[in-house]
Every structure is written in structure tokens, then in C-alpha cells.
Design an enzyme around this catalytic site. Sequence first.
Site, PDB file in Angstrom:
ATOM      1  N   GLU A   1       0.801  -1.231   0.000  1.00  0.00           N
ATOM      2  CA  GLU A   1       0.000   0.000   0.000  1.00  0.00           C
ATOM      3  C   GLU A   1       0.835   1.283   0.000  1.00  0.00           C
ATOM      4  O   GLU A   1       0.432   2.299  -0.582  1.00  0.00           O
ATOM      5  CB  GLU A   1      -0.938   0.031   1.227  1.00  0.00           C
ATOM      6  CG  GLU A   1      -2.045  -0.990   1.217  1.00  0.00           C
ATOM      7  CD  GLU A   1      -1.571  -2.367   1.700  1.00  0.00           C
ATOM      8  OE1 GLU A   1      -0.351  -2.541   1.896  1.00  0.00           O
ATOM      9  OE2 GLU A   1      -2.398  -3.256   1.845  1.00  0.00           O
TER      10      GLU A   1
ATOM     11  N   ASP B   1      21.311  -4.499  -6.087  1.00  0.00           N
ATOM     12  CA  ASP B   1      20.688  -3.166  -6.239  1.00  0.00           C
ATOM     13  C   ASP B   1      19.828  -2.850  -5.027  1.00  0.00           C
ATOM     14  O   ASP B   1      18.718  -2.339  -5.155  1.00  0.00           O
ATOM     15  CB  ASP B   1      19.865  -3.130  -7.531  1.00  0.00           C
ATOM     16  CG  ASP B   1      19.532  -1.691  -7.952  1.00  0.00           C
ATOM     17  OD1 ASP B   1      20.116  -0.752  -7.373  1.00  0.00           O
ATOM     18  OD2 ASP B   1      18.688  -1.521  -8.849  1.00  0.00           O
TER      19      ASP B   1
ATOM     20  N   GLY C   1       3.814   1.818  -1.266  1.00  0.00           N
ATOM     21  CA  GLY C   1       4.757   2.005  -2.385  1.00  0.00           C
ATOM     22  C   GLY C   1       6.211   1.875  -1.954  1.00  0.00           C
ATOM     23  O   GLY C   1       6.541   1.227  -0.950  1.00  0.00           O
TER      24      GLY C   1
ATOM     25  N   ARG D   1      14.758   2.702  -2.826  1.00  0.00           N
ATOM     26  CA  ARG D   1      13.775   2.735  -3.924  1.00  0.00           C
ATOM     27  C   ARG D   1      13.318   1.335  -4.318  1.00  0.00           C
ATOM     28  O   ARG D   1      12.315   1.166  -5.001  1.00  0.00           O
ATOM     29  CB  ARG D   1      14.358   3.471  -5.139  1.00  0.00           C
ATOM     30  CG  ARG D   1      15.535   2.792  -5.739  1.00  0.00           C
ATOM     31  CD  ARG D   1      16.190   3.555  -6.874  1.00  0.00           C
ATOM     32  NE  ARG D   1      17.486   2.945  -7.156  1.00  0.00           N
ATOM     33  CZ  ARG D   1      18.588   3.163  -6.480  1.00  0.00           C
ATOM     34  NH1 ARG D   1      18.575   4.036  -5.501  1.00  0.00           N
ATOM     35  NH2 ARG D   1      19.706   2.516  -6.753  1.00  0.00           N
TER      36      ARG D   1
HETATM   37  O1  ACK Z   1       7.053   4.246  -5.404  1.00  0.00           O
HETATM   38  P1  ACK Z   1       5.859   3.562  -5.910  1.00  0.00           P
HETATM   39  O2  ACK Z   1       4.521   3.969  -5.507  1.00  0.00           O
HETATM   40  O3  ACK Z   1       6.014   1.969  -5.697  1.00  0.00           O
HETATM   41  O4  ACK Z   1       5.981   3.519  -7.512  1.00  0.00           O
HETATM   42  C1  ACK Z   1       6.570   2.367  -7.969  1.00  0.00           C
HETATM   43  C2  ACK Z   1       5.836   1.887  -9.219  1.00  0.00           C
HETATM   44  O5  ACK Z   1       5.001   0.805  -8.837  1.00  0.00           O
HETATM   45  C3  ACK Z   1       6.790   1.385 -10.306  1.00  0.00           C
HETATM   46  O6  ACK Z   1       7.577   0.349  -9.804  1.00  0.00           O
HETATM   47  C4  ACK Z   1       5.021   0.683  -7.432  1.00  0.00           C
HETATM   48  N1  ACK Z   1       4.976  -0.735  -7.120  1.00  0.00           N
HETATM   49  C5  ACK Z   1       5.697  -1.721  -7.653  1.00  0.00           C
HETATM   50  N2  ACK Z   1       5.367  -2.887  -7.062  1.00  0.00           N
HETATM   51  C6  ACK Z   1       4.403  -2.614  -6.186  1.00  0.00           C
HETATM   52  C7  ACK Z   1       3.663  -3.429  -5.285  1.00  0.00           C
HETATM   53  N3  ACK Z   1       3.841  -4.730  -5.182  1.00  0.00           N
HETATM   54  N4  ACK Z   1       2.738  -2.840  -4.519  1.00  0.00           N
HETATM   55  C8  ACK Z   1       2.556  -1.515  -4.589  1.00  0.00           C
HETATM   56  N5  ACK Z   1       3.227  -0.691  -5.427  1.00  0.00           N
HETATM   57  C9  ACK Z   1       4.134  -1.275  -6.216  1.00  0.00           C
HETATM   58  C10 ACK Z   1       6.272   1.294  -6.919  1.00  0.00           C
END
Ligand code: ACK
Length: 991
Positions: free
Chosen positions: A718, A761, A720, A765
Amino acid sequence: MSFWWIYPSLLTFCTLFYCQALRTYPSNEVLPSDALHPCVLTSCTVTLLDSMSAAGDLGWVAYPSEGWEEISVMDERNTPMRTYQVCNVLEVNQNNWLRTSWIPRGEAQRVYIEIKFTLRDCNSLPGVSGTCKETFNMYYYESNNSNLWHIHENQFIKIDTIAADESFTQVDVGDRVMKLNTEIRDISNLYKKGFYLAFQDVGACIALVSVRVFYKKCPTTIRNLARFPDTVTGGDSALVEVKGTCVNNSEEFDVPKMYCSADGGWLVPIGRCSCKPGFEEKRNVCQPCRPGYYKALLTDLYCTKCPPHSFSLQDSSAECTCERGFYRAKSDPKSMACTRPPSAPSNPISTVNETSVIMEWSPPEDSGGRMDITYNIHCRRCLLEGQKCSPCGSGIHYIPRQFGLPHPRVLITDLLPYTNYTFDIEALNGVSELSSGPKQFISVNITTSQVVNVILKERKSKDSVTLAFQGPEKTNDAVVEYEVIYYEKNHKDQNYTILKTRSTSMTVDGLKPGTTYIFRVRAHTIGGQGVYGGEIELETSTEDMIAITDPNQITILAISVAGGVILLIFLVTCFFVSGRHCGYIKAKQDPDEDKMHFQHGRVKLPGSRTYIHPHTYEDPNQAVRDFAKEIDASNIRIERVIGAGEFGEVCSGWLKLPSKREICVAIKSLKVGYAERQRRDFLGEASIMGQFDHPNIIRLEGVVTKCKPVMIITEYMENGSLDSFLKKHDGQFTVIQLVGMLRGIASGMKYLSDMNYVHRDLAARNILVNSNLVCKVSDFGLSRVLEDDPEAAYTTRGGKIPIRWTAPEAIAYRKFTSASDVWSYGIVMWEVISYGERPYWEMSNQDVIKAIDEGYRLPPPMDCPLVLHQLMLDCWQKCRSDRPKFGQIVNILDKFIRNPSSLSELANSSTWQDPSMQDSFTVTSVEEWLEAIKMSQYMEHFTMAGYVTLDSVLYLSNSELSKIGISLAGHQKKILSSIQNLQALGTHVQI
Ligand code: ACK
């Protein structure tokens, strides 16, 4: 007629205005210059005649004889003085003339006549009405002749009628009521050598007490270092323009001029002289610079101290001489410190890719005090490494160029394959050519290669295999022969066989059934012979097999029969176990350990303690099938786009599996129009993620591969990614919450390292956060290293690496291990405690590498518990074996959480932190700099020693600091390390 109204004390009315003796100069006499200086600076008068100073008779001519009369009186000091008086007020038609002696004009064109007189009021005299007058006339006559006896009245030119401002009436001498009048008139545009003055009385009662004739001069003066001589004022009221001459040791900067006004004052100075180089202005003169000081330019105001590494032994130095071993380039200003050639570049890293090489190196440790460092590349081709070398000649290309490279990197292409080269990387600066010292360079030896693809063509029988060779591509026709060496695994020392062929394929027979062999191949070309490529491990079968005919099934065994270089990609042969197509090898991520393993057995199932790299599968789809569950697209409901990944969009949505409750998921999709390789890499992440099962590792729900778009479904997090989450909630968590997050990440990493998975990595982030603040490690992308990470930068060895997060050994020679993940974990700790601050702020990647190499480590973020910063520093140990293991980190953090008071002591960021490492560090003066590093108590030391510009402090050494009085070792250290940082961050410093 009696002169009863004149009395001796008359002179109490007279003022001795001028100090020159009464002199009348012969017309041809040059006025002595010292006669001109009684009244210096503003204006100066030169007296031509002063009746008051006459010792004897004035000798003026009076006629008729009953008119003007010369009377001697005594002044207050009993000095006799001459006056002329007339008082024929009772008689009509008076016309009494008094004519002076000849007055030489000198250099004057305009003269002033000042007369002092008394005049009797006619009304105060009885019986004189009609005859008594109260004025008299003044005349002049110009003449070159000084001896005229008679001048006719009408030859005189009238100057003016003179009336008394004050006439007197009383005769009572005791009252002293006589009034002395002073009148001044002037005569302009005189042109003859001299003139006579005449006073005409027409019936007044006058005593002419004094007559003074003078002219005005502008006095000699020095203005703007130019000397202006005495200048006689103009004939009329016009200004006289005068050009000044420069004082000793000065030069005209702009023609110096002034104007001499009619009243003897100087006006409107323009232009100026300036002290010559080596001299400075002091009190209107140019004085020589003292030894140790210099003045380089006319326009410089003062002598200044010799810049660092230079000296002047004599007075009047226009520049300082460089100390031995130091130089000044032609274009260097004289105010710049003398500098020397740089030391050799260091830390060269070369990445050979067949016939090209990328070389990068660190700038010289000693820049010689200059910023203008460039590099030259000299190439030699050597038969044996370092021996019998000859210049490489043309045909090789250097990008951006071979000589004068501004940055420490170069790409060299079009090298011959299988050839040893030595590249000398020479560092130069603006004074290198002035030095006769040896060149400063570092040598890099490389051996070029070219790829030979080795293909398992056939495995027809249990005792033979047929291998085929592809390449080297670019010089196919240059390949003379291929050489295959093979031996039984683990029996190399006992027996090995070498086979050669000119053909591009070879059948190796006579092998033992069911035995594992190691094959290695190299090519001989006309350029030389390569070294053996990577080991290819093959096990012969126990039974004869069917030929592989489908070209797609041809297996590339190994690439690269390369000159000792690491470019190996392993591919696997098919191996049938239990009728299932599941051969794999265990991938190695550590190039140092690259050695092919060929394992019997089944695919290791999720939950096994060793992770299996999908590349070890001959068919990557099989890896996906093994590790990821196929989900029917109809079970997925996409809700919204939440971001963009490397391969396509990332959405949030819902997954409803039969007989399970609906869960929220993240859905990564592969964009349409993908290449096969992209599909493989995209699903590769799922194959990796599917092998993990840990609360701090992002969980794979499954994949959609049977319909398009291809999708990877993971649990939804939730909050990110951790970095943006922290930035959004800056300062909002307790230390225990932050440590809790770090503990989760460490735990996930422990799990990964236990499974022999090296992440490469790890960064905030790439950590995801759920609604319970649980942090999970994500981003297991296959296309790494690390194409999809915006932080990743290309290194000299060709890979892309997120420099700020990566351990030095991984940057330098790609030694990626769990210990390098621990380094990255330390950086994540710093990111977390600083709420998403960018590590090393805006320092460049190159500066970060250099700073780390020099021992610099990130300071504690604000409010960072001491123990956490200590743990970070442990993670950033240079020697990787000194770093803690993830298991230890988890234990340490658990202890902190159990005992929060251990977190209460904060690290002192102000003492730890050197502000000059920060991006905001932009100082423009020595004062600002010293203040910034809290050393401003030494400002005076720097000023006194002449270190007044930032430029001049950049190359100070320990001994120089001692010399200027900074003797405390700790302070010296602090100042010097900040100077090093200033040098490293040259662009931040305005000089
Ligand atoms: O920083 P964020 O909100 O978290 O933006 C990036 C975006 O997708 C591109 O990678 C979000 N993201 C990736 N995997 C997930 C996940 N499993 N649940 C929620 N957000 C995700 C990531």
C-alpha cells in the site's frame, strides 16, 4: 599745503599681504622658481611691484610739481615707507599725474593692481565746494622701454576711475578715524615687456599708501601621480590646459591633464599615471615593492605577497620567481600560485570487449595545484606482455580522442584481436611542458579477444560429441585453427587431450560413457593465439542418443575464447532425467567464481536453501513454469495504474482465485511489441521471486503467460517504495519504527543471502512498504545489472552500477557478494534515518568513488542514534570480510529494539560532518570557507600570510599551515581534509 591728516601710525591700517620683497625684475630676467612658493597648493601670486617694501625713494614721476608729493613716513616698526599724497582741493582744474617706474610684466599676461589709499570727504572741508573731488583715475601704458621719461597723457589707457568706499571727515588724529580703502583692478592681455601705471588726481585729497602689482599662478602640484608645473593664468579669463608628467617610476595610464583657472586654482583633473610594475603608490610617490612582495601590472594598486610556491628576493619585483620544481604557465596570472606537473593517474580500470576497450582511471592524486588536467593515451603493441613493444600506428580509434582528454576515460576501438596492448595513460597539466621531469603515466596492459561461439551440434553416441565453432565474427578468415582441450572432470592433471582443426566443427570421440568432461576452446588467428575460453562441462550419456535436428535446439555451450577476459555466458546442454527436460546449472553471480557447474538432478523446489538462476535453464519458460504459478487472466481485475516499470505499466488490482478470498495485488505487465529477450527477462524476475518465501521479500502470486499482455502478479504494498514513502513522511516516525523497518529489510536480506542470492541493487527505492509499515525487498529484475535502475551508471567495466549504493570492490571489479549487499544495506540505513535524503547529496559519481577511496564515509543524518551510525560505518568497511553479516545485523537491531535506551545517545553530526562535502557548500571567500568549517579563528593567520583568495589556499600543505601559525595537529588535519574536499568539489567553489 600741509599733510596734517597723515600720521605715522597710518600703517596700522595696512596689512602685509604678501611676503616677497619688493622687486621689479628686468624684463629679461627669469623669475626664480622659489619666488613662486609663498602660497602653495591652491593658488600663488607673484608680485611685480610693492611700494610698501621700498627702502628708498620710489622714484615715480609726478607732474606738475605742485601736484603729487612723495612723503616718507614711519610704519609701526619704525621702518620708513613711501607714500604719495595730493590735496589741492581749493583750486580748480586740477590735473596732477603720478606715474610709476616701468614695471616688467614677466610671464604674466594679466596683472592685478591693488591700491590702498585714504580719501578726504569733501563735505568735511570748508569752502571747497566746486573744487574738491572724491575720485581719481588710474591708467597704464604698455612699453618695451623701461626708461621713458615722458609719456603723453593721451597715450595712457584708462583702467578705471577710483572712488573711495570709505572717505573720512575727522581731523582728530586721536580718534584714528581715517579709513583705508583697498581697490583691485586688473589689466588683461598684456603683450609688451612691461608697462607704466599712472594715477591722475583732478582735485581730491588723497594719500596713496601702497601700490602692489602682481599676477597669479597655479602652483606646482602632483595630482593622480602626475606633476603639474607652476602655470601662469591666462591673459583673459579662459582656462589654461596643462598636461602633467608622470612622477618617477610611474607611467601614463591615461593622459593626465588639468586646467589652470584665471584665479590661480587648478580645475578638472583628468587622466592619471600609475606606478610601474614593481612599485606601489604611497603619498603621491611610487615606492618599490619589498622583497617577498610583487606588483605585476600597472593597473594593480598595491604590492601583494608572493603567491604560494614563489618568492622575490629583491625590491621592485614585478613578479615572483617560482620555487624549484614549480612553474607558471604562459597564460597563468602572476597572482596565481606556482604549480607543478600532476602525478600519474591511478586506479585504471579497463574493460575489454573483444577488440575495443573502455579505460577509466582516477585523476592524479596530486594535481600539481591546477585544475587543467588532461590526459594523453600512448599505445604500444607488444608480442609478449610488456616485451618487444612497438607503437600501435594508425587504424585505432580513440573516443573522444587520443590526446588532451578532458575526462579520465576513453573508449578505444578497432584494435587487433588476440593482441597484447600496453596503454600508457599520461596526466598533464598547464605546466607539464615546462618541466623537464619524467612523464607521469600509468600503464595498462590488455589483451584483445574475439568471441568464438561453441555449439554442441550433436550428441549422437555415448562416446562422442560434435562441437561447432562460430567466429570470431569480425576476423573469420583470419582464424587459422581452433584448438580444443578436454579432460575428464577432476582428472586434468592426469590426462588431457588437445585437438586442432581448421574446420569450424569437430567431433570428439573416444569418450567414456556416462562421464563428465571439461572442454575448452581457443582460436589461433594471424593476430596471435587466444587463451582458452571458459570451461564447458558435458556429461556423456550412458546410451546412444537421437541427433538434435531442430536448429532452435542447438545449444550454445560457451561464448568467448577470449584473451583471459571474463565475458563468459554459460549455456546448458539438455539433459534428460526422468523423461523431463529440466537440465540446469547453478548460476554464479561472482565472476571470480565463474566456473561452470553441471548438476544432475531435479530442479530445486521453492523453499530449497539455494536459489537457482533462471539463466541456468536452457528454456527460461521452464524456469517460469517451475517457480511461478500460472494464473487465469479472468481471475484478475485491474483497478488503476500506479507506476511504470521497465517493461510496462504497474497497476493495482484484485486477484480472486477459486476457493480463496479476493486479495489486492500489484500487476506488472509486459508492453506489447516486446522482443523475445524482453519477455524472457520480464518473466525472469518472476522465476526468481517465485523461489522466495519470506515476510520481508515481495511475494509472487503468479504469472499470466498464456494470454496477452503477459503479467506478473505480486502482493500489493500500500505505501509504495520506501524512499518516496519516507520523503512523504519526513520526521514522522519514532526511532524504534525506523529501526523496525530496517530490521525487516535486514531479515529479508538475510534470507536472500542464505539462499546465495546477491541482490546487487539494494536501495530504498527497491524496498516496498505495506500498510503495516512492513518493508519488503523487491526488484529482482533479470535485465540487470541494472538497466532499469535510473541510479545505475555505466562503469569502466561496461556494467551499469548504482554507484552511491555499491561497495567499492563491486564498482572496481564487479565483486558482487552478500558482503557488497551489506554495504548497500548501510546506505539504506542512512536513507531511512535521513528520511529519504540522497546519499552523498549532489556529489558526482566520480567524486563519490574518489571520496570513498580516500576513506570518506557518510556522516550521521540528523538525530541519528550513535549506535546506528556505528553500524552503518561497519557496513562500509573497506575490507568486505570486516563487514557484519545480515544475520548479525538482524541480531544487533533486535537488541536495539529490545533496549531502546541504547538508541538515545545521538551521533554528533556537526563534529562528524565536513560541510565541504555537501552540495550546498558554495563558498566564495577564505572567510566563508573558514567559517563553514568552524575554523574562522584562523582568518587572521591566512590574511597575514597573504592567503586571501580561495585559489591560494587550495594547495596548502601541513608545513605551510605550521608556518602561518596553525600548529594544532587536529586543526591542521581538519583544514587539510577540507582543502582536499574543496579540490574535489572544484565546481562548487567560486574562485
Ligand atoms: O514508489 P511507488 O509507488 O512503488 O511507484 C513504484 C511503481 O510501482 C513502479 O515500480 C510501485 N509498485 C511496484 N510494485 C508494487 C507493489 N507490489 N505494490 C505496490 N506498489 C508497487 C512502486
